[in-house]
Structures are given as C-alpha cells and as structure tokens.
Design an enzyme around this catalytic site. Structure first.
Site, PDB file in Angstrom:
ATOM      1  N   ASP A  48       0.857  -1.197   0.000  1.00 39.66           N
ATOM      2  CA  ASP A  48       0.000   0.000   0.000  1.00 39.66           C
ATOM      3  C   ASP A  48       0.893   1.247   0.000  1.00 39.66           C
ATOM      4  O   ASP A  48       1.812   1.367   0.806  1.00 39.66           O
ATOM      5  CB  ASP A  48      -0.887  -0.023   1.257  1.00 39.66           C
TER       6      ASP A  48
ATOM      7  N   ASP B 177      -3.824   2.384  -5.188  1.00 39.34           N
ATOM      8  CA  ASP B 177      -2.543   2.398  -4.476  1.00 39.34           C
ATOM      9  C   ASP B 177      -2.230   1.136  -3.689  1.00 39.34           C
ATOM     10  O   ASP B 177      -1.288   1.122  -2.915  1.00 39.34           O
ATOM     11  CB  ASP B 177      -2.440   3.631  -3.563  1.00 39.34           C
ATOM     12  N   GLU B 178      -3.020   0.077  -3.865  1.00 42.38           N
ATOM     13  CA  GLU B 178      -2.707  -1.116  -3.070  1.00 42.38           C
ATOM     14  C   GLU B 178      -3.117  -2.388  -3.782  1.00 42.38           C
ATOM     15  O   GLU B 178      -4.018  -2.393  -4.624  1.00 42.38           O
ATOM     16  CB  GLU B 178      -3.373  -1.045  -1.701  1.00 42.38           C
TER      17      GLU B 178
HETATM   18  N1  DCP Z   1      -8.773   8.414  -0.918  1.00 41.84           N
HETATM   19  C1  DCP Z   1      -9.868   9.224  -1.155  1.00 41.84           C
HETATM   20  N2  DCP Z   1     -10.878   9.312  -0.239  1.00 41.84           N
HETATM   21  C2  DCP Z   1     -10.814   8.623   0.917  1.00 41.84           C
HETATM   22  C3  DCP Z   1      -9.721   7.789   1.180  1.00 41.84           C
HETATM   23  C4  DCP Z   1      -8.707   7.715   0.239  1.00 41.84           C
HETATM   24  O1  DCP Z   1      -9.926   9.852  -2.217  1.00 41.84           O
HETATM   25  N3  DCP Z   1     -11.786   8.733   1.807  1.00 41.84           N
HETATM   26  C5  DCP Z   1      -7.681   8.371  -1.902  1.00 41.84           C
HETATM   27  C6  DCP Z   1      -6.580   9.307  -1.504  1.00 41.84           C
HETATM   28  C7  DCP Z   1      -5.518   8.440  -0.931  1.00 41.84           C
HETATM   29  C8  DCP Z   1      -5.703   7.164  -1.705  1.00 41.84           C
HETATM   30  O2  DCP Z   1      -7.094   7.080  -1.973  1.00 41.84           O
HETATM   31  O3  DCP Z   1      -4.212   8.986  -1.097  1.00 41.84           O
HETATM   32  C9  DCP Z   1      -5.251   5.937  -0.950  1.00 41.84           C
HETATM   33  O4  DCP Z   1      -5.987   5.802   0.243  1.00 41.84           O
HETATM   34  P1  DCP Z   1      -5.385   5.195   1.547  1.00 41.84           P
HETATM   35  O5  DCP Z   1      -6.506   4.859   2.439  1.00 41.84           O
HETATM   36  O6  DCP Z   1      -4.436   4.109   1.183  1.00 41.84           O
HETATM   37  O7  DCP Z   1      -4.618   6.417   2.247  1.00 41.84           O
HETATM   38  P2  DCP Z   1      -3.265   7.113   1.887  1.00 41.84           P
HETATM   39  O8  DCP Z   1      -2.506   6.371   0.843  1.00 41.84           O
HETATM   40  O9  DCP Z   1      -3.528   8.546   1.593  1.00 41.84           O
HETATM   41  O10 DCP Z   1      -2.506   7.035   3.270  1.00 41.84           O
HETATM   42  P3  DCP Z   1      -1.794   5.785   4.006  1.00 41.84           P
HETATM   43  O11 DCP Z   1      -0.355   6.160   4.081  1.00 41.84           O
HETATM   44  O12 DCP Z   1      -2.417   5.745   5.355  1.00 41.84           O
HETATM   45  O13 DCP Z   1      -2.052   4.582   3.201  1.00 41.84           O
HETATM   46 CA    CA Z   2      -2.173   4.137   0.998  1.00 38.94          CA
HETATM   47 CA    CA Z   3      -4.898   2.157   0.096  1.00 38.20          CA
END
Ligand code: DCP
Ligand code: CA
Ligand code: CA
Length: 367
Positions: free
Chosen positions: A15, A109-110
């Site tokens: 991720d 992203d995962e």
């Molecule tokens: N995303 C979004 N709305 C949300 C959650 C996420 O648009 N409610 C988008 C933005 C994030 C991406 O999806 O960058 C990936 O979500 P993640 O939950 O994996 O969170 P992040 O990658 O931002 O952070 P982490 O480092 O905790 O994985």
């Molecule tokens: Ca992420």
């Molecule tokens: Ca994710």
C-alpha cells in the site's frame, strides 16, 4: 489455491504511503515537508488525502476541508490530478507483475500478491516485499509499505503496522499471539460503529473475539459471522484473484431451427445485441470502470458448418444502442447462400485509448 509443501501461502499486501499527497509533493517540490491536503479546498469538499505533516495536526481522509483548515491553519489545499495517480498505479502494477501474475489490486494504491510460486523463484516473501518497495521507490520516488504473511487478512493488517515506508512480517509462529493482541478496530471490516458496539460488550482484542461462539458472531456480524470466526483464529482461505480484464465480450446462440429469412436474422441479432449489452453492464475493466469497446464482430455459422466472422472497428467506443444496427450492417456485407445455424455478436478492443485503428482490422475473435 496456491500452496507450498507445508500448505502455507506467501501473501503480501502493498500500500502506497499518503498516496495522492505524496504524488503531489513529489511533483511540486515546494510542497515537500509541508502539511498538504489533496481535495477539500472548495467550500463543501472533503479531504481525499493528507500528507504525513498534515496528519500530525489530525487532518485525515474524508474530513471536511473546513474542519481540516481549523485543525491545521497552515494547511495547503491542492487539487487532485487523477491521471498522475493512475500513471503511478500502472507503474507499481507492472513491478508486481514481474514477480507474479496473481496480483489483485484493491484500489489505485494497493494490491495483494500471492508469491507462493513467484516468477523469480525466490523463497522469502519478505525479501521480495523489500525488493518491491525498493523498486517502487526507484521508479516512482514514492514510498510504499508492505505486509507479509500467510493470508490476505494478515498481510493487509500487517502493511498498516509500520507505515509509512515500513515492512511487517507476521510469521506463522507469531500469528496466534499477534491476533490475540490485535485491537478489534484493526480488523479489516470492523468499522467504527461495530467497534463501539463490541467495546460496550467488553470485547477489545482478537483474543476477546475468539472467545465468542459462532452464533454470537453471527448475531454481531450477520453473514460475515463465519468470516470473523475464522480470521480471529488466523484462518483466511480467500484467494488472491487477479482481476484480469477480458479481451472481448461476446455471446452466441445455436438455433434449434436454422434461420432462413432475413427477418428472423435481424430479430436474432437484436436479441444478441441485448444480451451483449447486459453482459457488458455486468463486467468491469481491471480499473473497475465500465467496459466499452471499439470493435464489433459478427460470427455466422452456416448449415454446412462453414463459418464467417466480420468486424468493424470505430475510432470511438461503440455505443450499446448501436450494437444491433452495426450487427445487421455486418450481416448485410455477407453473401448468405444457405441457412444459418449459429450467430454470435461480440465487442473487443475493450477500454483502450488508441484511436488510430483502421476500419479494416479483421481480428481473430474468441467466442
Ligand atoms: N482516498 C480518497 N478518499 C478517501 C480515502 C482515500 O480519495 N476517503 C484516496 C486518496 C488516498 C488514496 O485514496 O491517497 C489511498 O488511500 P489510503 O486509504 O491508502 O490512504 P493514503 O494512501 O492517503 O494514506 P496511508 O499512508 O495511510 O495509506
Ligand atoms: Ca495508501
Ligand atoms: Ca490504500
């Protein structure tokens, strides 16, 4: 199921860290080291992603922008650029595919990877996970976190533990102790509301969950009761399912009475067009988007079992409303000298963006 000689699989979950926010900080050096939020800048918008600097102030995904700005007065709001995120998503996917075809993306992203039988013949899934994180960093200048274990549930929970830029292995001998100590809100699938409900019943950890009977879990989780019964015991047989995008979608029918008239033929094509439309609606591309294609193909099998296919490729994706008329147009190009026993209609060149396909393309079509 992919299993090695000991019946254990090697599953990793990868991720990306603060995904959208990290891509923005990569591409705009002036944003590095600063609290930023992607999205949420408009009056009613919510934050899609927060940089780790912003998270220190309590800014989170899905938080209304106004609240985020109150928590972090220096917060910089940035507009999202989906094309940039999609490009990175494709890059990391290509890296994953060098190790295994069993890649199941969960979002941009995962992904889960089943490395039990990997293409590099590497024994240690932990080493592969490290190599993949390294490759991701070299190719994208972005960091990812990974979880390594024997099933999807454990790998997914593990990838979150040493975030950002971390790796966590949950080895078979550690599984029981790990789950026993795991706070229930870390169980994937237990949301805030359920977590509160469980806590009111004095259930705080995996160990507490394991003490519940099957029927108690059924009451709490409904249909997912058996799933939670299994995962708090470290058991999760779900396979890593690569959602490969089909190359074509088609349907065909062999008629119990051969088709003899043009009228019957048109009716048959109209009904195939309808079925094709339904099948396309049920399918999704590998990016979980609606499937549409630029090539339509008609297949005809005659009474003597000889077979013809005719295709037409358009510059733009073909509208579902045109399936029948295009099918009939293809039929009219054919010299029909005998009865027809089978007709098929299919769509291919699914969800690809090239617009330079010529109209003559005659492809071998798999029905
Ligand atoms: N995303 C979004 N709305 C949300 C959650 C996420 O648009 N409610 C988008 C933005 C994030 C991406 O999806 O960058 C990936 O979500 P993640 O939950 O994996 O969170 P992040 O990658 O931002 O952070 P982490 O480092 O905790 O994985
Ligand atoms: Ca992420
Ligand atoms: Ca994710």
């Amino acid at each position: 199921m992919e299993e090695n000689g000991f019946g254990l699989r090697k599953i990793i979950h990868v991720d990306m860290d603060a995904f959208f926010a990290s891509v923005e900080q990569r591409d705009r050096p002036e944003l590095r080291g600063k609290p930023i939020a992607v999205g949420g800048g408009s009056s009613r918008g919510v934050v899609a992603a927060a940089s780790y600097e912003a998270r220190a102030y309590g800014v989170k995904s899905a938080m209304p922008g106004a609240i985020a700005a109150r928590k972090c007065p220096d917060l910089i709001f940035v507009k999202h650029r989906f094309d940039a995120y999609k490009a990175v998503s494709q890059q990391i996917r290509n890296i994953f595919l060098e190790y295994t075809d069993l890649v199941e993306p969960l979002s941009l992203d995962e992904a889960y990877l089943d490395l039990t039988h990997n293409k590099k013949g590497m024994k240690s899934a932990t080493l592969i996970a490290e190599e993949i994180r390294q490759r991701i960093f070299e190719e994208t200048q972005l960091t990812a976190s990974a979880g390594v274990s024997v099933n999807k549930f454990l790998a997914k929970v593990a990838s979150d533990i040493n975030k950002p830029n971390g790796l966590t292995l949950i080895a078979p001998k550690d599984i029981t102790a790990f789950i026993d100590a795991l706070p229930i809100e870390r169980f994937y699938g237990i949301g805030k509301v359920t977590a509160e409900k469980l806590k009111r019943r004095n259930i705080h950890t995996g160990k507490d969950l394991k003490e519940l009977s099957k029927s108690a879990l059924g009451e709490l989780f409904g249909k997912s009761g058996p799933h939670f019964y299994a995962i708090c015991r470290g058991i999760d047989h779900r396979e890593v399912k690569p959602n490969r995008q089909p190359k074509s979608i088609s349907c065909e029918e062999t008629y119990s009475n051969n088709i003899r008239s043009q009228e019957e033929c048109h009716e048959a094509i109209e009904s195939l067009a309808l079925r094709l439309k339904e099948r396309l609606e049920k399918s999704k591309s590998s990016k979980r988007q609606k499937l549409e294609g630029k090539t339509i193909t008609l297949k005809i099998k005659f009474a003597d079992f000889s077979q013809q296919t005719r295709s037409k490729t358009l510059a733009l994706p073909i509208s579902q409303n045109d399936f029948a008329s295009l099918g009939i147009a293809l039929l009219q190009q054919e010299q029909i000298a005998q009865d027809i026993r089978l007709l098929g209609l299919g769509i291919s060149k699914l969800n690809i963006n090239e617009t330079d396909e010529s109209n003559e393309t005659q492809l071998t079509f798999e029905f």
